[in-house]
Scaffold this active site. Structure first.
Site, PDB file in Angstrom:
ATOM      1  N   LYS A 214       5.319   0.150   8.014  1.00 12.39           N
ATOM      2  CA  LYS A 214       3.877   0.242   8.219  1.00 12.39           C
ATOM      3  C   LYS A 214       3.465  -0.240   9.611  1.00 12.39           C
ATOM      4  O   LYS A 214       4.247  -0.832  10.350  1.00 12.39           O
ATOM      5  CB  LYS A 214       3.127  -0.535   7.129  1.00 12.39           C
ATOM      6  CG  LYS A 214       3.151   0.177   5.779  1.00 12.39           C
ATOM      7  CD  LYS A 214       2.311  -0.531   4.736  1.00 12.39           C
ATOM      8  CE  LYS A 214       2.284   0.270   3.429  1.00 12.39           C
ATOM      9  NZ  LYS A 214       1.498  -0.430   2.379  1.00 12.39           N
ATOM     10  N   ARG A 248       8.379  -2.362  -2.160  1.00  9.34           N
ATOM     11  CA  ARG A 248       8.359  -0.893  -2.109  1.00  9.34           C
ATOM     12  C   ARG A 248       8.831  -0.463  -0.721  1.00  9.34           C
ATOM     13  O   ARG A 248       8.172  -0.777   0.275  1.00  9.34           O
ATOM     14  CB  ARG A 248       6.937  -0.390  -2.383  1.00  9.34           C
ATOM     15  CG  ARG A 248       6.782   1.122  -2.390  1.00  9.34           C
ATOM     16  CD  ARG A 248       5.325   1.487  -2.681  1.00  9.34           C
ATOM     17  NE  ARG A 248       5.118   2.929  -2.723  1.00  9.34           N
ATOM     18  CZ  ARG A 248       4.847   3.678  -1.659  1.00  9.34           C
ATOM     19  NH1 ARG A 248       4.733   3.102  -0.456  1.00  9.34           N
ATOM     20  NH2 ARG A 248       4.677   4.986  -1.780  1.00  9.34           N
TER      21      ARG A 248
END
Length: 277
Positions: A214, A248
């Site tokens: 991210k 995740r």
């Protein structure tokens, strides 16, 4: 917590949720797995690398993403869910915030719903999950960043999601919470959330942390999405130290190894055996 046919312990070990985006436009792997055969090959690789749960998503939620119709999302995810269930003995999570997609996915064999809006986007979602009896992950999200006291505000927002779940009849022992790194938060907010994960344990539910590739990693290290593995592994270690039940991730093998090392240091040698892993 039982997800599909597998029991997961809620404390003492961090499990790996592997990402399978069957989309043409996800921020780091768009178009790589949106063919069913390639998707199945990737699941095979993740299973061999030690994945515990596969999270299938049919709509990109990257910044500035283009929303697609329920029908298109269903057409993307349902055949893949069915094919994975037929070929592999691994629990499946469906990444969607739309009740119609959730319903179709559950009917196709999805074992959990992962809702990035924490039941707040679609008023029918909580009822679908409650009626099906599948577990769910409720993520923190806001349209825009802006907090008085970040962690207290995140906890309050998640408590609202928990209240929606309770009103619909979703059983408490079937709920995971995700602090929503990368969603409705500034760069500085994201770093604080990762650092302060333990403050959310007061909500009484296991946590899932999703930082893989991210922007918080990219902005810190100044690298593009395909060069964010090292930074992601650091966030995974923080997930272990913060008591997260799941991380995740895109890169299963490396994250499994990072968890094993972190747990050996943090909990002592033999911790994996003690956890029943």
């Amino acid at each position: 917590m039982k997800i599909g046919n597998r029991e997961f312990q809620e404390t003492g070990h961090t499990y790996v949720m592997g990402i399978l985006n069957v989309t043409p436009d996800s921020f780091s792997d768009g178009g790589k797995w949106n063919d069913r055969d390639r998707a199945l090959k990737h699941v095979e690789e993740m299973v061999a690398q030690g994945v515990d749960l596969v999270d299938i998503g049919g709509e990109s939620t990257r910044p500035g993403y283009e929303k697609i119709s329920d029908q298109e999302e269903i057409a993307r995810v349902v055949p893949v869910i069915q094919a994975v269930k037929n070929r592999f003995d691994v629990p499946i999570s469906l990444d969607t915030y739309k009740s119609a997609v959730a319903q179709a996915g559950i009917e196709a064999g999805a074992d959990m719903i992962n809702d990035i809006w924490g039941l707040k986007y679609d008023g029918k979602m909580a009822g679908i999950i409650a009626h099906s009896g599948v577990p769910c992950c409720l993520m923190h999200n806001r349209q825009q960043a802006g907090y008085g006291r970040l962690m207290e505000d995140v906890a309050e927002d998640l408590a609202q999601s928990l209240e929606l779940a309770k009103e619909a009849g979703i059983r408490e022992e079937r709920i995971l919470l995700d602090p929503g790194v990368g969603f409705g938060k500034s760069y500085e907010d994201n770093l604080e959330v990762i650092r302060c994960l333990k403050e959310l344990q007061s909500l009484g539910h296991p946590l899932l942390l999703g930082c893989s590739r991210k922007s918080v990693v990219g902005l810190t290290l100044g690298v593009p999405a395909d060069q964010r593995l090292a930074g992601t592994l650091v966030t995974t270690v923080f997930g272990v130290l913060g008591g997260c039940m799941f991380v995740r991730v895109h890169d299963v093998k490396e994250n499994v190894q990072a968890i094993r090392m972190a747990e050996a240091v943090w909990y002592g040698p033999g911790s994996m055996k003690k956890a029943g892993v």
